[in-house]
Design a protein around this motif. Structure first.
Motif, PDB file in Angstrom:
ATOM      1  N   ASN A   1     -14.256   8.627  -5.308  1.00  0.00           N
ATOM      2  CA  ASN A   1     -13.505   9.164  -4.178  1.00  0.00           C
ATOM      3  C   ASN A   1     -13.084   8.065  -3.217  1.00  0.00           C
ATOM      4  OD1 ASN A   1     -13.612  11.810  -5.036  1.00  0.00           O
ATOM      5  ND2 ASN A   1     -15.491  12.284  -3.915  1.00  0.00           N
ATOM      6  N   ARG A   2     -14.000   7.131  -2.940  1.00  0.00           N
ATOM      7  CA  ARG A   2     -13.656   6.048  -2.022  1.00  0.00           C
ATOM      8  C   ARG A   2     -12.638   5.105  -2.658  1.00  0.00           C
ATOM      9  NH1 ARG A   2     -18.475   3.333   1.272  1.00  0.00           N
ATOM     10  NH2 ARG A   2     -16.661   2.712   2.521  1.00  0.00           N
ATOM     11  N   LEU A   3     -12.772   4.853  -3.943  1.00  0.00           N
ATOM     12  CA  LEU A   3     -11.806   4.003  -4.637  1.00  0.00           C
ATOM     13  C   LEU A   3     -10.427   4.653  -4.651  1.00  0.00           C
ATOM     14  CD1 LEU A   3     -13.933   2.789  -7.687  1.00  0.00           C
ATOM     15  CD2 LEU A   3     -13.505   1.583  -5.550  1.00  0.00           C
ATOM     16  N   ALA A   4     -10.396   5.966  -4.846  1.00  0.00           N
ATOM     17  CA  ALA A   4      -9.120   6.673  -4.923  1.00  0.00           C
ATOM     18  C   ALA A   4      -8.380   6.654  -3.587  1.00  0.00           C
ATOM     19  CB  ALA A   4      -9.347   8.111  -5.375  1.00  0.00           C
ATOM     20  N   ARG A   5      -9.127   6.579  -2.490  1.00  0.00           N
ATOM     21  CA  ARG A   5      -8.511   6.585  -1.163  1.00  0.00           C
ATOM     22  C   ARG A   5      -8.127   5.193  -0.672  1.00  0.00           C
ATOM     23  NH1 ARG A   5     -13.033   9.977   0.063  1.00  0.00           N
ATOM     24  NH2 ARG A   5     -13.909   8.290   1.334  1.00  0.00           N
ATOM     25  N   THR A   6      -8.387   4.171  -1.473  1.00  0.00           N
ATOM     26  CA  THR A   6      -8.156   2.788  -1.052  1.00  0.00           C
ATOM     27  C   THR A   6      -7.020   2.167  -1.848  1.00  0.00           C
ATOM     28  OG1 THR A   6     -10.518   2.564  -0.544  1.00  0.00           O
ATOM     29  CG2 THR A   6      -9.232   0.531  -0.717  1.00  0.00           C
ATOM     30  N   ASP A   7      -6.049   1.613  -1.144  1.00  0.00           N
ATOM     31  CA  ASP A   7      -4.916   0.951  -1.791  1.00  0.00           C
ATOM     32  C   ASP A   7      -5.195  -0.535  -1.942  1.00  0.00           C
ATOM     33  OD1 ASP A   7      -3.261   3.238  -2.017  1.00  0.00           O
ATOM     34  OD2 ASP A   7      -2.698   3.042   0.094  1.00  0.00           O
ATOM     35  N   GLY A   8      -4.882  -1.077  -3.113  1.00  0.00           N
ATOM     36  CA  GLY A   8      -4.933  -2.512  -3.323  1.00  0.00           C
ATOM     37  C   GLY A   8      -3.570  -3.113  -3.062  1.00  0.00           C
ATOM     38  N   VAL A   9      -3.406  -4.365  -3.427  1.00  0.00           N
ATOM     39  CA  VAL A   9      -2.104  -5.018  -3.260  1.00  0.00           C
ATOM     40  C   VAL A   9      -1.312  -5.022  -4.557  1.00  0.00           C
ATOM     41  CG1 VAL A   9      -2.962  -6.479  -1.402  1.00  0.00           C
ATOM     42  CG2 VAL A   9      -3.074  -7.321  -3.749  1.00  0.00           C
ATOM     43  N   SER A  10      -1.965  -4.723  -5.667  1.00  0.00           N
ATOM     44  CA  SER A  10      -1.310  -4.690  -6.969  1.00  0.00           C
ATOM     45  C   SER A  10      -0.899  -3.257  -7.314  1.00  0.00           C
ATOM     46  CB  SER A  10      -2.250  -5.217  -8.065  1.00  0.00           C
ATOM     47  OG  SER A  10      -2.642  -6.549  -7.800  1.00  0.00           O
ATOM     48  N   PRO A  11       0.041  -3.084  -8.229  1.00  0.00           N
ATOM     49  CA  PRO A  11       0.382  -1.729  -8.688  1.00  0.00           C
ATOM     50  C   PRO A  11      -0.849  -1.067  -9.296  1.00  0.00           C
ATOM     51  CG  PRO A  11       2.017  -3.324  -9.423  1.00  0.00           C
ATOM     52  CD  PRO A  11       0.878  -4.123  -8.875  1.00  0.00           C
ATOM     53  N   PRO A  12      -0.892   0.258  -9.313  1.00  0.00           N
ATOM     54  CA  PRO A  12      -2.048   0.957  -9.889  1.00  0.00           C
ATOM     55  C   PRO A  12      -2.330   0.512 -11.313  1.00  0.00           C
ATOM     56  CG  PRO A  12      -0.666   2.492  -8.686  1.00  0.00           C
ATOM     57  CD  PRO A  12       0.076   1.188  -8.719  1.00  0.00           C
ATOM     58  N   SER A  13      -3.609   0.397 -11.632  1.00  0.00           N
ATOM     59  CA  SER A  13      -4.032   0.012 -12.975  1.00  0.00           C
ATOM     60  C   SER A  13      -3.897   1.202 -13.915  1.00  0.00           C
ATOM     61  CB  SER A  13      -5.487  -0.465 -12.935  1.00  0.00           C
ATOM     62  OG  SER A  13      -6.049  -0.476 -14.224  1.00  0.00           O
ATOM     63  N   GLN A  14      -3.173   1.009 -15.001  1.00  0.00           N
ATOM     64  CA  GLN A  14      -2.998   2.104 -15.959  1.00  0.00           C
ATOM     65  C   GLN A  14      -4.329   2.492 -16.591  1.00  0.00           C
ATOM     66  OE1 GLN A  14      -0.077   3.816 -16.292  1.00  0.00           O
ATOM     67  NE2 GLN A  14       0.429   2.513 -14.546  1.00  0.00           N
ATOM     68  N   ALA A  15      -5.191   1.502 -16.850  1.00  0.00           N
ATOM     69  CA  ALA A  15      -6.495   1.799 -17.447  1.00  0.00           C
ATOM     70  C   ALA A  15      -7.354   2.604 -16.490  1.00  0.00           C
ATOM     71  CB  ALA A  15      -7.202   0.498 -17.830  1.00  0.00           C
ATOM     72  N   ALA A  16      -7.355   2.235 -15.204  1.00  0.00           N
ATOM     73  CA  ALA A  16      -8.148   2.965 -14.216  1.00  0.00           C
ATOM     74  C   ALA A  16      -7.620   4.380 -14.029  1.00  0.00           C
ATOM     75  CB  ALA A  16      -8.152   2.212 -12.887  1.00  0.00           C
ATOM     76  N   MET A  17      -6.305   4.531 -14.037  1.00  0.00           N
ATOM     77  CA  MET A  17      -5.721   5.858 -13.908  1.00  0.00           C
ATOM     78  C   MET A  17      -6.076   6.717 -15.118  1.00  0.00           C
ATOM     79  SD  MET A  17      -4.076   6.144 -11.019  1.00  0.00           S
ATOM     80  CE  MET A  17      -2.940   7.500 -11.335  1.00  0.00           C
ATOM     81  N   ARG A  18      -6.035   6.115 -16.290  1.00  0.00           N
ATOM     82  CA  ARG A  18      -6.288   6.858 -17.527  1.00  0.00           C
ATOM     83  C   ARG A  18      -7.746   7.283 -17.647  1.00  0.00           C
ATOM     84  NH1 ARG A  18      -4.145   3.512 -20.405  1.00  0.00           N
ATOM     85  NH2 ARG A  18      -5.912   2.303 -21.183  1.00  0.00           N
TER      86      ARG A  18
END
Length: 265
Positions: A196-213
């Motif tokens: 939940n905390r990771l999902a609410r936090t934006d990085g500087v890179s585009p979303p990781s496809q592996a993490a999304m999957r």
């Protein structure tokens, strides 16, 4: 899991803190006791008995109460149990005694990882460190892979492990012994962050496809590095090193950077 084979007792006072205390106890494989004032034995007696029987205590209660009952029992940082205090809402996990020698600093990080709060660590070595490394990896990564990613990422930033306060990853790796080996070997405090905390936090890179999957989150390494610090900036964006991705963040400001003796009016 959590702190390896260390024998831990979680102590709380009857009331709202009991459910949180039970959860912490279960996840740390710890003993659990609820004190019911003014019944006997009271808190002071329970803590005194626990000092001789356990290697670490997690006290879910006000810090002032914990300090008063543990203070008279403290003898040596080399023999006293680690003492961590957590408020009843799980917002802060304080390394009260036995920070280095007793392992209270890491225990405070483990408790905070479980409650979603922040560890409070005041020992000088950690307080002077201003950077954090976040890592993400799949199950096949070994301790050697993770350590290589950490060292390689730091090398690209011109940093050493002596400048790193936290190594962090997602809480889905809580049971993974490989990253715990790396943190222990490098002398780094290890933190875990919930999905939940990771999902609410934006990085500087585009979303990781592996993490999304796999986890339905935008990423792990940058998010963990950012969440580890109070006022962070990414100095190494998500970078792949074999099966491990790593990112490095650093505090934007340090009080130690102020001129000695400088006064502001």
């Amino acid at each position: 899991m959590g702190t390896g084979s260390k024998r831990i007792r979680v102590i709380t006072l009857a009331g709202p803190g009991a459910p949180l205390s039970q959860m912490i106890s279960a996840r740390l494989n710890a003993d659990f006791i609820v004190v019911h004032p003014p019944e006997t034995p009271g808190l002071a007696e329970v803590v005194k008995d626990s000092f001789g029987a356990f290697e670490a205590l997690v006290m879910v209660m006000a810090c002032g109460i914990a300090a008063r009952v543990t203070g008279p029992l403290l003898r040596s940082k080399h023999t006293d149990p680690a003492v961590v205090v957590c408020d009843r809402a799980g917002r802060y996990s304080i390394s009260l005694a036995g920070g280095h020698e007793g392992g209270a600093n890491q225990l405070a990080c483990d408790v905070a990882s479980l409650t979603g709060g922040d560890p409070v660590i005041t020992t000088g070595t950690e307080a002077d460190r201003l950077a954090a490394v976040g890592v993400g990896y799949q199950g096949r990564a070994t301790a050697r892979d993770i350590e290589n990613a950490v060292r390689s990422g730091l090398g690209l930033c011109g940093l050493t492990t002596d400048e790193i306060k936290f190594l962090s990853t997602g809480r889905m790796k809580w049971e993974d012994r490989e990253i715990r080996k790396v943190a222990h070997g490098l002398g780094l405090l290890l933190r875990f962050f919930s999905g939940n905390r990771l999902a609410r936090t934006d990085g500087v890179s585009p979303p990781s496809q592996a993490a999304m999957r796999h986890f339905s989150i935008k990423g792990v390494s940058e998010q963990c590095a950012l969440l580890s610090l109070k006022d962070p900036e990414i100095i190494l964006a998500r970078t792949a090193f074999g099966p491990v991705t790593a990112a490095v963040a650093r505090e934007k400001f340090s009080w130690s950077a102020s001129a000695p003796g400088e006064k502001k009016i």
